[in-house]
Motif scaffolding. Structure first.
Motif, short mmCIF file in Angstrom:
data_model
loop_
_atom_site.label_atom_id
_atom_site.label_comp_id
_atom_site.label_asym_id
_atom_site.label_seq_id
_atom_site.Cartn_x
_atom_site.Cartn_y
_atom_site.Cartn_z
N TRP A 156 0.74 -0.98 -0.20
CA TRP A 156 0.13 -0.14 0.10
C TRP A 156 0.62 1.32 0.02
CZ3 TRP A 156 -5.34 -0.53 -1.44
CH2 TRP A 156 -5.37 -1.82 -1.22
N THR A 157 0.44 2.41 0.00
CA THR A 157 0.59 3.38 -0.55
C THR A 157 0.05 3.77 1.27
OG1 THR A 157 -1.19 4.93 -1.50
CG2 THR A 157 1.06 4.31 -2.37
N ASP A 158 0.61 5.24 2.26
CA ASP A 158 0.26 5.30 3.75
C ASP A 158 -1.29 6.14 2.86
OD1 ASP A 158 1.50 4.56 5.57
OD2 ASP A 158 3.21 6.10 4.97
N TYR A 159 -1.34 6.89 2.02
CA TYR A 159 -2.76 7.65 1.36
C TYR A 159 -3.51 6.82 0.07
CZ TYR A 159 -5.91 11.49 -0.01
OH TYR A 159 -6.68 12.29 -0.34
N LEU A 160 -5.04 6.69 0.23
CA LEU A 160 -5.34 5.58 -0.23
C LEU A 160 -5.82 6.03 -1.88
CD1 LEU A 160 -6.45 2.77 1.71
CD2 LEU A 160 -4.34 2.81 0.60
N HIS A 161 -6.50 7.81 -1.68
CA HIS A 161 -7.52 8.39 -2.26
C HIS A 161 -6.14 8.63 -3.40
CE1 HIS A 161 -11.49 8.44 -0.15
NE2 HIS A 161 -10.19 8.14 1.18
N LEU A 162 -5.67 8.15 -3.92
CA LEU A 162 -4.70 7.96 -5.10
C LEU A 162 -4.98 7.00 -6.08
CD1 LEU A 162 -1.25 7.97 -2.90
CD2 LEU A 162 -2.70 9.89 -3.83
N LEU A 351 -6.45 1.04 7.16
CA LEU A 351 -5.39 1.72 6.05
C LEU A 351 -5.91 3.05 5.68
CD1 LEU A 351 -5.27 -1.91 4.10
CD2 LEU A 351 -3.52 -0.70 4.92
N ASP A 352 -6.95 3.62 5.12
CA ASP A 352 -7.70 4.37 5.63
C ASP A 352 -7.14 5.34 6.42
OD1 ASP A 352 -9.05 6.11 3.23
OD2 ASP A 352 -10.37 6.10 4.08
N ARG A 353 -6.75 5.17 7.53
CA ARG A 353 -6.30 6.01 8.51
C ARG A 353 -5.65 8.05 8.10
NH1 ARG A 353 -2.21 3.79 7.42
NH2 ARG A 353 0.24 3.86 7.62
N VAL A 354 -4.87 7.84 7.26
CA VAL A 354 -4.65 9.45 6.58
C VAL A 354 -5.96 10.44 6.05
CG1 VAL A 354 -2.90 10.73 5.21
CG2 VAL A 354 -2.13 8.49 6.31
N HIS A 355 -7.53 9.18 5.84
CA HIS A 355 -7.82 10.22 4.99
C HIS A 355 -8.83 10.86 6.62
CE1 HIS A 355 -11.66 11.09 2.82
NE2 HIS A 355 -12.52 11.13 3.16
N THR A 356 -8.93 10.09 7.16
CA THR A 356 -9.75 10.71 8.45
C THR A 356 -8.82 11.77 9.44
OG1 THR A 356 -10.33 7.93 9.33
CG2 THR A 356 -10.47 10.27 10.96
N SER A 357 -7.54 12.10 9.07
CA SER A 357 -6.47 13.35 9.38
C SER A 357 -6.77 13.78 8.24
CB SER A 357 -5.46 12.72 9.19
OG SER A 357 -5.32 11.76 9.68
N GLU A 358 -7.61 13.89 7.17
CA GLU A 358 -7.55 15.03 5.65
C GLU A 358 -9.07 15.25 5.95
OE1 GLU A 358 -9.62 15.34 1.28
OE2 GLU A 358 -8.29 12.78 2.07
N LEU A 359 -9.81 14.51 6.19
CA LEU A 359 -11.34 15.07 6.29
C LEU A 359 -11.25 16.63 7.70
CD1 LEU A 359 -13.66 12.25 6.23
CD2 LEU A 359 -13.20 14.10 4.67
N LYS A 360 -10.55 16.38 8.77
CA LYS A 360 -10.27 16.98 9.94
C LYS A 360 -9.52 18.57 9.51
CE LYS A 360 -9.95 13.77 13.84
NZ LYS A 360 -9.00 13.24 14.60
N LEU A 361 -8.43 18.23 8.07
CA LEU A 361 -8.07 19.55 8.09
C LEU A 361 -8.41 19.98 6.74
CD1 LEU A 361 -4.03 17.90 8.02
CD2 LEU A 361 -5.06 20.02 9.32
N ARG A 362 -9.46 19.57 5.59
CA ARG A 362 -10.32 20.60 5.22
C ARG A 362 -10.83 20.58 6.11
NH1 ARG A 362 -10.29 18.74 -0.41
NH2 ARG A 362 -8.99 17.31 -0.92
N ALA A 363 -12.00 20.72 6.83
CA ALA A 363 -12.76 21.36 7.83
C ALA A 363 -11.98 22.81 8.50
CB ALA A 363 -12.84 20.38 8.92
N GLN A 364 -10.58 23.04 8.28
CA GLN A 364 -9.93 24.07 9.21
C GLN A 364 -9.26 24.72 8.11
OE1 GLN A 364 -7.40 22.78 12.95
NE2 GLN A 364 -8.28 20.53 11.84
#
Length: 519
Positions: A156-162, A351-364
């Motif tokens: 995998w890569t660490d970010y799956l939305h690729l 495996l999708d953990r980085v997307h969780t962080s992405e959503l938080k960053l997008r909100a900010q």
């Protein structure tokens, strides 16, 4: 070879403007036939600005047209048309997946951008032992589909939305690479549209030269439209662990021991916490400490700390066995005992953990900011010298983003692909994943790029033996240095599969007719 800067992008914009004034841009005679091509999809000629942005958010080069393909034949027909225009045409073609490139690599100034995500979901088919996935499919969708069959890709890569084609054009590296190698080492077959517009199916047995060229080939030899990816049985759950070290030697030696052990964890990554303020970041958010009392007493005194991140896969009926295996493995490590944190999550959640962080960053509003990332591959023999200089002297304060540092095994990387790695059995991936949310000061692009330049200059002057990953150079001479002895093969393959240098102009490796390569 310094990392590119905003000055580089500005110079390129000026050169492109001059080219337009001298008519070295596509004219209507070149573009009008595109609209006449019989396609399953369509072209856009006006609303193209979205294809001039990427995750790096530092360069923006407008294309002349965007292809929204409805089929692979649409891509082939477009490339064949551009090829038929001959050497005098300035038209180029760039495949764009999820736009996660850093310095315009998936852009095509006044060329054609192929929006690969238009092919998503077209032919995602799971078989016993492999999955056939469109090149424009996101890895998260591949995972969700294969999990329905109790299977999952191995690497995998660490970010799956690729997209599948995007990561396979680079390497695709994560904490499973020590066991399975990068994603490019776990592909059985590819379908590729070459720079001549030919659609070729290739594998280690058939058309093998193109197969290995395209894997890690930076899009230079063809557009990956389908990939056959190896699968393995998927676990239900993951024990996710983080521990801290204050000693670099113990941190790296433990990592190296783990990646070489026959029985080990299933995922091994490390990251560095530059902690001059004495305030720890959220390295343990959502984690449960093994000993809550000791954990509450842990204090940082401004040291540089090193976090080891580990997982052990298990199924619901195997919890006791997993607990025993984890306890044995942890007993061999020399981390700070009061910093043992863990949590149990599903395989998908991990495996999708980085997307969780992405959503938080997008909100900010902190996701779509510039990302002046620097990714390096450092030989084991140099990693301690590298750490002493970079973490001890160059980086003087907390970093705006994670710093990854973990070892992988060269023997797990297929040396026939186009990927360039250090010539040692163990080497480290070191990723400075910076964000630049402010216009000046510590959080600015200028500050991050200055640090990146200092790090690269040190590596070159100290003969560290470093190779850049996701590299972006501005001259062909720099690329020749990057590829070293492999340049001759890389150049030969380019002349064979994309002789007019139509594909992936944003990598700036081979010049197209009327566009300058050097700045």
């Amino acid at each position: 070879m310094k990392p590119p800067s905003l000055v580089h992008c500005f110079k390129l914009l000026v050169l492109l403007a001059l080219a337009r004034l001298t008519m070295h841009v596509p004219d209507e005679d070149m573009l009008s036939p595109l609209g006449a091509l019989r396609l399953d999809g369509h072209f856009s000629f006006h609303d193209v600005s979205a294809m001039a942005r990427d995750f790096g958010n530092q360069c923006s080069f407008l294309p002349a047209a965007v292809l929204h393909p409805g089929s692979v034949s649409d891509i082939a027909a477009t490339v064949r048309h551009v090829f038929s225009l001959g050497e005098g045409s300035p038209l180029t073609v760039a495949a764009r997946g999820h736009g996660h490139s850093l310095m315009g690599q998936s852009q095509a100034a006044q060329g054609i951008v192929v929006r690969m995500e238009s092919l998503r979901g077209a032919r995602l088919q799971v078989h016993d032992g492999f999955v056939d996935a469109p090149g424009g499919e996101l890895w998260i969708n591949v995972l969700r589909e294969t999990l329905k069959h109790g299977l999952a890709p191995k690497s995998w890569t660490d970010y799956l939305h690729l997209t599948v084609g995007g990561t396979l054009s680079n390497a695709g590296v994560s904490g499973q690479a020590f066991r399975h190698g990068p994603q490019v080492s776990n592909v059985n077959q590819l379908e590729i549209v070459t720079g001549r517009g030919d659609v070729v199916t290739c594998s280690p047995e058939d058309n093998s030269d193109l197969f290995y060229a395209a894997l890690g080939g930076l899009g230079q030899f063809g557009i990956i439209t389908r990939a056959r990816i190896a699968l393995e049985p998927a676990p239900e759950m993951v024990r996710w662990i983080r521990v801290l070290y204050s000693d670099f030697e113990s941190f790296t030696e433990d990592q190296e021991m783990l990646i070489m052990a026959e029985n080990s964890f299933d995922y091994i990554e490390g990251f560095v916490i530059i902690n001059r303020t004495g305030i720890l970041n959220n390295w343990r958010a959502s984690f449960k400490p093994q000993d809550p009392v000791q954990a509450s007493h842990f204090q940082s005194d401004g040291r540089v700390l090193y976090c080891l991140e580990l997982t052990k896969n298990f199924n619901s009926g195997d919890t006791d066995t997993m607990e025993q295996e984890v306890a044995v493995l942890l007993s061999r490590l020399r981390f700070i005992q009061s910093t043992l944190f863990h949590t149990d999550v599903t395989y998908l959640e991990f495996l999708d953990r980085v997307h969780t962080s992405e959503l938080k960053l997008r909100a900010q509003s902190l996701w779509e900011v510039p990302h002046p990332w620097l990714n390096l591959l450092i030989p084991r023999s140099s990693i301690r010298r590298f750490a002493t200089e970079v973490f001890g002297r160059i980086l003087k304060d907390s970093n705006n983003g994670p710093i990854l540092l973990y070892p992988v095994n060269k023997s797990k990387w297929d040396n026939k692909t186009s990927v360039v790695i250090p010539d040692e059995e163990i080497f480290y991936l070191v990723g400075f994943l910076s964000s630049a949310p402010s216009l000046s000061g510590h959080g600015s692009i200028a500050h991050a790029m200055s640090l990146n330049s200092q790090i690269v200059e040190f590596c070159e002057e100290a003969d560290i033996g470093m190779k850049q990953y996701l590299a972006h150079y501005t001259t062909q001479e720099q690329w020749k240095t990057h590829f070293g002895a492999r340049w001759e093969t890389f150049e030969r393959r380019k002349h064979r599969y994309d002789p007019l240098a139509i594909l992936a102009p944003g990598q700036r490796i081979f010049p197209k007719a009327s566009l300058p390569l050097s700045l």
